[in-house]
Design an enzyme around this catalytic site. Structure first.
Site, PDB file in Angstrom:
ATOM      1  N   ILE A 150     -16.097  15.422 -17.334  1.00  0.00           N
ATOM      2  CA  ILE A 150     -17.147  14.459 -16.985  1.00  0.00           C
ATOM      3  C   ILE A 150     -18.304  15.146 -16.254  1.00  0.00           C
ATOM      4  O   ILE A 150     -19.354  14.536 -16.057  1.00  0.00           O
ATOM      5  CB  ILE A 150     -16.607  13.297 -16.104  1.00  0.00           C
ATOM      6  CG1 ILE A 150     -15.922  13.829 -14.842  1.00  0.00           C
ATOM      7  CG2 ILE A 150     -15.675  12.401 -16.921  1.00  0.00           C
ATOM      8  CD1 ILE A 150     -15.670  12.768 -13.778  1.00  0.00           C
ATOM      9  N   PHE A 187     -12.281   6.218 -15.123  1.00  0.00           N
ATOM     10  CA  PHE A 187     -11.033   6.471 -14.391  1.00  0.00           C
ATOM     11  C   PHE A 187     -10.896   7.926 -13.931  1.00  0.00           C
ATOM     12  O   PHE A 187     -10.129   8.205 -13.013  1.00  0.00           O
ATOM     13  CB  PHE A 187      -9.814   6.201 -15.302  1.00  0.00           C
ATOM     14  CG  PHE A 187      -9.583   4.768 -15.671  1.00  0.00           C
ATOM     15  CD1 PHE A 187      -8.780   3.950 -14.872  1.00  0.00           C
ATOM     16  CD2 PHE A 187     -10.134   4.225 -16.819  1.00  0.00           C
ATOM     17  CE1 PHE A 187      -8.538   2.622 -15.226  1.00  0.00           C
ATOM     18  CE2 PHE A 187      -9.902   2.909 -17.174  1.00  0.00           C
ATOM     19  CZ  PHE A 187      -9.096   2.099 -16.372  1.00  0.00           C
ATOM     20  N   THR A 247     -10.583   3.165  -5.200  1.00  0.00           N
ATOM     21  CA  THR A 247      -9.338   2.986  -4.455  1.00  0.00           C
ATOM     22  C   THR A 247      -9.571   2.249  -3.141  1.00  0.00           C
ATOM     23  O   THR A 247     -10.671   2.320  -2.569  1.00  0.00           O
ATOM     24  CB  THR A 247      -8.722   4.375  -4.156  1.00  0.00           C
ATOM     25  OG1 THR A 247      -7.655   4.230  -3.232  1.00  0.00           O
ATOM     26  CG2 THR A 247      -9.747   5.329  -3.543  1.00  0.00           C
ATOM     27  N   ASP A 248      -8.524   1.603  -2.646  1.00  0.00           N
ATOM     28  CA  ASP A 248      -8.621   0.958  -1.325  1.00  0.00           C
ATOM     29  C   ASP A 248      -8.684   1.984  -0.194  1.00  0.00           C
ATOM     30  O   ASP A 248      -9.019   1.647   0.938  1.00  0.00           O
ATOM     31  CB  ASP A 248      -7.455  -0.019  -1.106  1.00  0.00           C
ATOM     32  CG  ASP A 248      -6.079   0.621  -1.196  1.00  0.00           C
ATOM     33  OD1 ASP A 248      -5.982   1.841  -1.438  1.00  0.00           O
ATOM     34  OD2 ASP A 248      -5.079  -0.116  -1.022  1.00  0.00           O
ATOM     35  N   GLU A 249      -8.378   3.248  -0.518  1.00  0.00           N
ATOM     36  CA  GLU A 249      -8.352   4.271   0.534  1.00  0.00           C
ATOM     37  C   GLU A 249      -9.730   4.561   1.108  1.00  0.00           C
ATOM     38  O   GLU A 249      -9.841   5.197   2.158  1.00  0.00           O
ATOM     39  CB  GLU A 249      -7.745   5.566  -0.006  1.00  0.00           C
ATOM     40  CG  GLU A 249      -6.313   5.390  -0.438  1.00  0.00           C
ATOM     41  CD  GLU A 249      -5.599   6.708  -0.695  1.00  0.00           C
ATOM     42  OE1 GLU A 249      -6.081   7.752  -0.245  1.00  0.00           O
ATOM     43  OE2 GLU A 249      -4.556   6.662  -1.361  1.00  0.00           O
ATOM     44  N   TYR A 277      -9.547  13.583  -0.621  1.00  0.00           N
ATOM     45  CA  TYR A 277      -9.512  12.702  -1.790  1.00  0.00           C
ATOM     46  C   TYR A 277     -10.308  11.426  -1.532  1.00  0.00           C
ATOM     47  O   TYR A 277     -11.235  11.080  -2.275  1.00  0.00           O
ATOM     48  CB  TYR A 277      -8.062  12.343  -2.169  1.00  0.00           C
ATOM     49  CG  TYR A 277      -7.972  11.140  -3.079  1.00  0.00           C
ATOM     50  CD1 TYR A 277      -8.462  11.185  -4.373  1.00  0.00           C
ATOM     51  CD2 TYR A 277      -7.430   9.933  -2.623  1.00  0.00           C
ATOM     52  CE1 TYR A 277      -8.415  10.068  -5.205  1.00  0.00           C
ATOM     53  CE2 TYR A 277      -7.377   8.816  -3.450  1.00  0.00           C
ATOM     54  CZ  TYR A 277      -7.871   8.884  -4.743  1.00  0.00           C
ATOM     55  OH  TYR A 277      -7.831   7.779  -5.558  1.00  0.00           O
ATOM     56  N   LYS A 312     -13.860   9.903  -3.144  1.00  0.00           N
ATOM     57  CA  LYS A 312     -13.913   8.608  -3.851  1.00  0.00           C
ATOM     58  C   LYS A 312     -14.954   7.707  -3.170  1.00  0.00           C
ATOM     59  O   LYS A 312     -15.720   7.014  -3.839  1.00  0.00           O
ATOM     60  CB  LYS A 312     -12.540   7.922  -3.855  1.00  0.00           C
ATOM     61  CG  LYS A 312     -11.501   8.583  -4.744  1.00  0.00           C
ATOM     62  CD  LYS A 312     -11.876   8.624  -6.223  1.00  0.00           C
ATOM     63  CE  LYS A 312     -11.882   7.256  -6.867  1.00  0.00           C
ATOM     64  NZ  LYS A 312     -12.072   7.377  -8.348  1.00  0.00           N
ATOM     65  N   ILE A 351       6.535   7.180  -6.037  1.00  0.00           N
ATOM     66  CA  ILE A 351       7.604   6.448  -6.736  1.00  0.00           C
ATOM     67  C   ILE A 351       8.217   7.278  -7.865  1.00  0.00           C
ATOM     68  O   ILE A 351       9.443   7.461  -7.901  1.00  0.00           O
ATOM     69  CB  ILE A 351       7.115   5.047  -7.187  1.00  0.00           C
ATOM     70  CG1 ILE A 351       7.003   4.152  -5.932  1.00  0.00           C
ATOM     71  CG2 ILE A 351       8.037   4.434  -8.240  1.00  0.00           C
ATOM     72  CD1 ILE A 351       6.520   2.732  -6.182  1.00  0.00           C
ATOM     73  N   GLN A 357      10.459  10.081  -6.555  1.00  0.00           N
ATOM     74  CA  GLN A 357      11.799   9.687  -6.072  1.00  0.00           C
ATOM     75  C   GLN A 357      12.694   9.251  -7.239  1.00  0.00           C
ATOM     76  O   GLN A 357      13.897   9.532  -7.248  1.00  0.00           O
ATOM     77  CB  GLN A 357      11.699   8.574  -5.022  1.00  0.00           C
ATOM     78  CG  GLN A 357      10.676   8.796  -3.919  1.00  0.00           C
ATOM     79  CD  GLN A 357      10.676  10.190  -3.308  1.00  0.00           C
ATOM     80  OE1 GLN A 357      11.690  10.892  -3.304  1.00  0.00           O
ATOM     81  NE2 GLN A 357       9.517  10.615  -2.801  1.00  0.00           N
ATOM     82  N   ASN A 409       7.374   2.580   2.918  1.00  0.00           N
ATOM     83  CA  ASN A 409       7.966   3.599   2.041  1.00  0.00           C
ATOM     84  C   ASN A 409       9.486   3.606   2.132  1.00  0.00           C
ATOM     85  O   ASN A 409      10.180   3.828   1.138  1.00  0.00           O
ATOM     86  CB  ASN A 409       7.403   4.979   2.389  1.00  0.00           C
ATOM     87  CG  ASN A 409       5.905   5.062   2.132  1.00  0.00           C
ATOM     88  OD1 ASN A 409       5.365   4.296   1.333  1.00  0.00           O
ATOM     89  ND2 ASN A 409       5.232   5.973   2.814  1.00  0.00           N
ATOM     90  N   ASP A 438       5.659  15.228   7.698  1.00  0.00           N
ATOM     91  CA  ASP A 438       4.686  14.168   7.416  1.00  0.00           C
ATOM     92  C   ASP A 438       3.424  14.764   6.788  1.00  0.00           C
ATOM     93  O   ASP A 438       3.157  15.960   6.922  1.00  0.00           O
ATOM     94  CB  ASP A 438       4.332  13.425   8.716  1.00  0.00           C
ATOM     95  CG  ASP A 438       3.885  11.990   8.453  1.00  0.00           C
ATOM     96  OD1 ASP A 438       3.694  11.628   7.273  1.00  0.00           O
ATOM     97  OD2 ASP A 438       3.730  11.243   9.426  1.00  0.00           O
TER      98      ASP A 438
END
Ligand code: NAD
Ligand code: TDX
Length: 331
Positions: free
Chosen positions: A58, A77, A120-122, A147, A151, A188, A191, A246, A269
């Site tokens: 892009i 996206f 994103t909501d971030e 990140y 955004k 997700i 894991q 989490n 963490d």
């Protein structure tokens, strides 16, 4: 309608392509994707005959200009999307998320093409665990990581191009997605694939951080609602009231795999780890009449587990390298 989908070989983008081919036979789909480590053309295997696939960046001005000239709508996206990677090497995040979005905006401005920006909501930072508030379109931007800051920067570029140049653009800020075709670096699927391999799930820190989970199909149906009825210049928040910490996600996965509830490890963490995200999607629901279909998170997780069991050939080639990278940071 000719729709250019950037990042269509990634997690959410490939699901969007599948949903579009399935539900919108009048749409001609072109995918532009650089096939980075996160892109996989086999995610589009079932629809490859119905779409045009272009491998490229892009940030490639000439290519993007040519493709935009041939499109009615761009749904954007493509991004570098993983927070942990942005802490190790922010450079591709600046290149793709900022320069790439700028390149697309210049092309849609030149050719008068409608633009929808996936975000994103971030960008809003994080909330305290006991704060009754959720993010709304009026929440001030306060991103934490390389990140989320790239955004946030890309969102601001879109807003400026809409206001200053009249680009017909909309933005959506969505919460954490789960579902098929998600890269196994993410929480997700990491894991799930650990559990398939008999490895104990890994929780960053105490595991009390909250994410507002939404099934990828619901995210994408909301994007179509915005393409159909969204007002140019507006921002819509996408979320399905899926707040879960989490630890509870890991406990549910352990139950699905019939493993002991304490069969997981706490690991180092994430530096600057955002505590909680939560979306107020009232505007999307009231203005555009959207609602989610996947309202049972456990059922959605069970289906996702089954997808990873059934599609081992899709993720297996990446598992060892992903885990080796995490091992290097003690995670
Ligand atoms: P992903 O990492 O799975 O996929 C990204 C795709 O973009 C890949 O196919 C990759 O090859 C492609 N890409 C990367 N750089 C490119 C470039 N320079 N040119 C062309 N293609 C390039 O990401 P995802 O999880 O599917 O996220 C898609 C979008 O949704 C991103 O903009 C992300 O910020 C946003 N988003 C993601 C989530 C989530 O939970 N995953 C939530 C909200 C918003
Ligand atoms: O092994 C892990 N253990 C763990 O506890 C991993 C990989 C993550 N985590 C935690 C960190 C987060 O609190 O799980 C939570 C989710 O982590 P990620 O899957 O890395 O997602 P997150 O950082 O929340 O960002 C995601 O949602 C918003 C997407 O990756 C972004 O692209 C999107 O913008």
């Amino acid at each position: 309608m000719r729709v250019l989908i950037t990042g269509g070989a990634g997690f959410i983008g490939s699901n969007f392509v599948h949903q579009t081919v399935r539900e919108r036979p009048d749409v001609q789909v072109t995918v532009l994707d650089a096939l980075t480590y996160a892109g996989d053309e086999t995610s589009l295997a079932g629809v490859s005959e119905e779409i045009r696939f272009v491998e490229g960046s892009i940030a490639d001005t000439a290519l993007v200009d040519r493709l935009a000239a041939d499109s009615d709508v761009v749904v954007h996206f493509a991004a570098e999307s993983h927070n942990d990677n942005s802490l190790n090497d922010p450079s591709p995040f600046v290149q793709t998320n900022l320069i790439g979005t700028f390149t697309l905006l210049e092309a849609v401005r030149k050719h008068g093409v409608r633009f929808h920006h996936i975000s994103t909501d971030e960008v809003y930072g994080d909330l305290e665990l006991d704060d009754p508030a959720k993010f709304t379109p009026e929440t001030p931007y306060n991103p934490s990581s390389p990140y989320s800051s790239t955004k946030a920067g890309s969102d601001l570029l879109v807003r400026a191009w809409a206001r200053s140049f009249g680009v017909e653009a909309t933005i959506s800020n969505c919460s954490n997605n789960y579902g098929p075709y998600q890269h196994i670096e993410k929480f997700i699927p990491r894991q799930i694939t650990n559990l398939i391999d008999g490895i104990r799930p890994r929780l960053y820190g105490a595991g009390l951080n909250v994410r507002d989970w939404i099934h990828v199909e619901d995210h994408n149906s909301a994007v179509w609602s915005i393409l159909d009825g969204g007002r140019p210049g507006e921002t819509y928040l996408i979320g399905a009231d899926g707040e879960t910490n989490n630890l509870d996600v890991v406990r549910t996965l352990l139950e699905i795999f019939e493993r002991d509830a304490d069969d997981f490890d706490h690991v180092a963490d994430r530096p600057g780890h955002d505590l909680r995200y939560a979306i107020d999607a009232t505007k999307l629901r009231d203005e555009l009449g959207w609602s989610p279909r996947y309202t049972d998170f456990r059922a959605g997780l069970e289906a996702t587990v089954q997808w990873y069991r059934d599609n081992e050939a899709w993720w297996r080639p990446h598992k060892a390298a992903v885990e080796a990278k995490y091992a290097a940071t003690g995670q």
